[in-house]
Design an enzyme around this catalytic site. Structure first.
Site, PDB file in Angstrom:
ATOM      1  N   GLU A  81      43.418  43.913  38.458  1.00 16.23           N
ATOM      2  CA  GLU A  81      43.118  42.813  38.133  1.00 16.23           C
ATOM      3  C   GLU A  81      42.482  42.320  37.218  1.00 16.23           C
ATOM      4  O   GLU A  81      42.699  41.553  36.404  1.00 16.23           O
ATOM      5  CB  GLU A  81      42.988  41.865  39.310  1.00 16.23           C
ATOM      6  CG  GLU A  81      42.769  40.446  39.457  1.00 16.23           C
ATOM      7  CD  GLU A  81      42.098  39.705  40.694  1.00 16.23           C
ATOM      8  OE1 GLU A  81      41.448  38.853  40.420  1.00 16.23           O
ATOM      9  OE2 GLU A  81      42.316  40.470  41.847  1.00 16.23           O
TER      10      GLU A  81
ATOM     11  N   ASP B  98      43.769  40.794  33.785  1.00 15.88           N
ATOM     12  CA  ASP B  98      42.906  39.469  33.176  1.00 15.88           C
ATOM     13  C   ASP B  98      42.760  39.432  31.777  1.00 15.88           C
ATOM     14  O   ASP B  98      42.900  38.586  30.871  1.00 15.88           O
ATOM     15  CB  ASP B  98      41.946  39.085  34.014  1.00 15.88           C
ATOM     16  CG  ASP B  98      40.985  37.816  33.539  1.00 15.88           C
ATOM     17  OD1 ASP B  98      41.591  36.789  33.526  1.00 15.88           O
ATOM     18  OD2 ASP B  98      39.780  37.955  32.866  1.00 15.88           O
TER      19      ASP B  98
ATOM     20  N   GLU C 235      48.040  39.649  37.437  1.00 10.64           N
ATOM     21  CA  GLU C 235      47.205  40.020  36.507  1.00 10.64           C
ATOM     22  C   GLU C 235      47.356  41.716  36.591  1.00 10.64           C
ATOM     23  O   GLU C 235      47.000  42.358  35.748  1.00 10.64           O
ATOM     24  CB  GLU C 235      45.673  39.478  36.821  1.00 10.64           C
ATOM     25  CG  GLU C 235      45.913  38.201  36.644  1.00 10.64           C
ATOM     26  CD  GLU C 235      44.337  37.442  36.308  1.00 10.64           C
ATOM     27  OE1 GLU C 235      43.901  36.465  36.105  1.00 10.64           O
ATOM     28  OE2 GLU C 235      43.702  37.857  37.841  1.00 10.64           O
TER      29      GLU C 235
END
Length: 245
Positions: free
Chosen positions: A55, A59, A131
């Site tokens: 994640e 991102d 993400e």
């Protein structure tokens, strides 16, 4: 790790996603919520990770690609306008919407408690899963594959930004834009309702719905009430039912 999971389920997702991973373990990690490990494998000698580190990577990749797309698409916008547009696209509620494009919710591995408490529809889980998926794709396939997926995913967001620009500058005030368009059609003005406030005091999450003629036509989830209202207005502007008679 692959043998611990339902291979048919993993293949079904890849078929619907349109991309098949070289490293299946990466995809499994991207789809594994931390609650799944806590429920089923805590204390066991199992080499299994949640999607939290992917994640983090995803991102950054999403932010980079969205920035590049906006820079190329709106060359005359200033830094402030580009920053507002990027923040809108990479917000939690919008990433959750992108996650729903791939029906990610049904493929996430999560614990029973998390699932029973609405985890498969929770905005943060959906945004995090998207993400993580991009992070895994970046490692497995590289930048170009991520670029293609994100470009297609945010196509509607880019169209809306174009429609709400004037003299190559973004309005940024979606509430005002929505109100002006409704007034021009002699429709009732929008009503914004805060339906929930979650999270700790230092990091709250506001959920706002916008109603037009008694119907909820947009929802926003952001860190402040005002931003959530703006996001709800943004989604209402992008809802074909808002201006249909």
């Amino acid at each position: 790790m692959v043998m611990m999971f339902d291979l048919k389920r993993i293949k079904k997702f890849q078929d619907s996603f349109g991309i098949h991973f070289n490293n299946q373990d990466l995809l499994i990690t991207a789809l594994t919520h931390s609650s799944f490990i806590n429920d089923f494998y805590q204390g066991n000698d199992v080499d299994l990770e949640s999607n939290e580190t992917l994640e983090f990577l995803g991102d950054a990749v999403i932010g980079m690609i969205v920035s590049k797309l906006l820079y190329d698409m709106f060359p005359k916008w200033n830094e402030g306008s580009l920053t507002k547009a990027k923040a809108s696209i990479v917000s939690g509620s919008n990433l959750a919407k992108l996650s729903n494009q791939f029906e990610l919710a049904q493929y996430i591995y999560m614990g029973k408690g998390e699932e029973n408490s609405g985890g498969r529809t929770r905005t943060s889980n959906l945004a995090n899963a998207f993400e993580s998926l991009i992070g895994a794709l970046f490692i497995d396939k590289g930048y170009d594959s991520c670029f293609d997926v994100i470009q297609k995913s945010i196509n509607e967001d880019i169209k809306l930004l174009k429609n709400n620009s004037e003299s190559d500058e973004i309005f940024g005030n979606y509430k005002g834009t929505l109100q002006e368009k409704l007034l021009s059609e002699k429709s009732n003005l929008p009503i914004y309702k805060v339906v929930s406030i979650q999270g700790p005091d230092h990091n709250p999450s506001f959920t706002v719905e916008v109603y037009i003629n008694g119907k909820c036509l947009g929802l926003g989830v952001e860190k402040t009430k005002l931003l959530a209202e703006q996001r709800a207005a943004f989604n209402a502007l992008n809802n074909p039912k808002t201006f249909s008679n």
